[in-house]
Design a protein around this motif. Sequence first.
Motif, mmCIF file in Angstrom:
data_model
loop_
_atom_site.group_PDB
_atom_site.id
_atom_site.type_symbol
_atom_site.label_atom_id
_atom_site.label_comp_id
_atom_site.label_asym_id
_atom_site.label_seq_id
_atom_site.Cartn_x
_atom_site.Cartn_y
_atom_site.Cartn_z
ATOM 1 N N UNK A 153 -6.258 1.386 5.714
ATOM 2 C CA UNK A 153 -6.562 -0.035 5.573
ATOM 3 C C UNK A 153 -7.146 -0.221 6.839
ATOM 4 N N UNK A 154 -7.951 -0.857 6.836
ATOM 5 C CA UNK A 154 -9.493 -1.147 7.759
ATOM 6 C C UNK A 154 -9.383 -3.190 7.784
ATOM 7 N N UNK A 155 -9.377 -3.684 9.172
ATOM 8 C CA UNK A 155 -9.895 -4.768 8.486
ATOM 9 C C UNK A 155 -10.843 -5.529 10.132
ATOM 10 N N UNK A 156 -11.631 -5.655 9.650
ATOM 11 C CA UNK A 156 -11.989 -6.555 11.309
ATOM 12 C C UNK A 156 -12.563 -7.585 10.951
ATOM 13 N N UNK A 157 -13.283 -7.804 12.797
ATOM 14 C CA UNK A 157 -13.900 -9.416 12.700
ATOM 15 C C UNK A 157 -14.660 -8.870 12.934
ATOM 16 N N UNK A 158 -15.824 -9.824 11.998
ATOM 17 C CA UNK A 158 -17.441 -9.276 11.771
ATOM 18 C C UNK A 158 -18.532 -10.299 13.031
ATOM 19 N N UNK A 164 -11.714 2.880 18.299
ATOM 20 C CA UNK A 164 -11.375 4.515 18.946
ATOM 21 C C UNK A 164 -11.233 5.386 17.098
ATOM 22 N N UNK A 165 -9.887 4.440 16.111
ATOM 23 C CA UNK A 165 -9.875 4.858 15.042
ATOM 24 C C UNK A 165 -11.360 4.558 13.814
ATOM 25 N N UNK A 171 1.118 -1.302 0.490
ATOM 26 C CA UNK A 171 0.352 0.078 -0.508
ATOM 27 C C UNK A 171 0.820 1.277 0.118
ATOM 28 N N UNK A 172 0.866 1.982 -0.426
ATOM 29 C CA UNK A 172 0.673 3.905 -0.382
ATOM 30 C C UNK A 172 1.303 4.162 0.778
ATOM 31 N N UNK A 173 1.501 5.402 1.300
ATOM 32 C CA UNK A 173 1.257 5.845 2.550
ATOM 33 C C UNK A 173 0.195 6.267 2.580
ATOM 34 N N UNK A 197 -1.164 -3.531 13.513
ATOM 35 C CA UNK A 197 -2.172 -2.386 14.073
ATOM 36 C C UNK A 197 -1.211 -0.935 14.076
ATOM 37 N N UNK A 198 -0.447 -0.818 13.737
ATOM 38 C CA UNK A 198 0.103 0.930 13.223
ATOM 39 C C UNK A 198 -0.007 1.200 12.887
ATOM 40 N N UNK A 199 -0.373 0.563 11.267
ATOM 41 C CA UNK A 199 -0.225 0.374 9.650
ATOM 42 C C UNK A 199 -1.821 0.677 10.069
ATOM 43 N N UNK A 200 -2.529 -0.255 9.515
ATOM 44 C CA UNK A 200 -3.366 -0.583 9.234
ATOM 45 C C UNK A 200 -5.126 -0.650 10.891
#
Length: 346
Positions: free
Chosen positions: A39-44, A323-324, A33-35, A76-79
């Motif tokens: 990116x969001x990844x979720x546990x549904x 939060x993010x 990914x570009x800066x 978790x710092x990137x996504x």
Amino acid sequence: SRVILSGIQPTGIPHLGNYLGALSNWVKLQKSAQPEDKLLFSIVGWHALTLPQDPAALLAARNDMLAVLLAIGIDPNRSILFHQDHNPHHTELSWILSCIAPMGKLRRMTTWKSRLAAARNSGSEDEVDESMLNAGLFMYPVLQAADVLVYKATHVPVGDDQQQHIELTRDLADIFNRTYKGTSPLFPLPTYVNTPSKRILSLKDPTSKMSKSSPDVQSRILLTDTASQIQSKIRAAVTDSIQGITYDPEGRPGTSNLLTILAACTDSDVIQVAKAYESQGHGTLKRDVAEAVEEFLKKPRAQFDRIRLETTYLDEVARRGATRAIEHSKVTMMEVKTRLGLASRV
Ligand code: TYM
């Protein structure tokens, strides 16, 4: 810039299909990914409720899934890594979308149709088919569309089986944009992003996909399986009695599935892999597949064993992720409500 979003249900330890078909792609996307990409990844967790769940087991599975995602390399710092059920905006938008979602489109979802077919097989009379199923199963794809649209996601990496849900998401975004015009379309139409190994098949019935819900545990390899479990499952995998090895997904689904797995685990091209085994037997192929899978899973398995016990860290990651996530979805919900005439001044 892109907004990349995906999700996975917390229904136990992921299997090789989840990993090769979706999760490994999340990690690849994170690397490439570009800066400016989000990116969001979720546990549904809410999607999991469409099937009966034991509360204690669900709680543990949500935690384990978070540990798995960290173990395979989601940073978790990137996504933004979060639990869907920590952000009420998903359900709020889901209701709004359900009010523009055509029933006919939802009826055509293959996931719904297969549930209905299963109910039909177990039930007696036609009228009882639908009443045996809960409305959540029917609404499932609308909630999924909300997961995507609430962040205005542009790219959704998923396996083959989810393509139709992404198409519905585009449809709902388009209906919303046309119904509530404003000065410009509110939602981007998200793109379905697939991995080279779109679909990993069951080891026991290679006409269907590898799935968490199959009662036969031999049909899938879990991320936490030991070397000897992997070996015995691959050895018992259903193939065919044709001499030599060829890649022919139609004619030789079981053999081709093993080649797909081998190629994915060694990051190589399936056609090249098939060529290398042309004159070999199934025994050799299976031995090498088992070795490659073990090599592939070794590191994430060790990481998982370590991370799953770090509960304070896991809670902290989940809290920060929520939060993010909410920071982003809040903006979309304000815009949505303004268009609907629901915005208030309080
Ligand atoms: P779920 O939890 O069933 O599966 C997670 C991911 O794994 C992929 N997958 C496979 N890929 C290849 N071969 C297989 N045998 C295989 N089995 C599963 C799935 O395609 C998926 O990408 N509805 C989704 C979760 C979801 C979601 C979302 C995804 C909810 N909201 C928003 C993306 C965006 C599901 O049930 O995935």
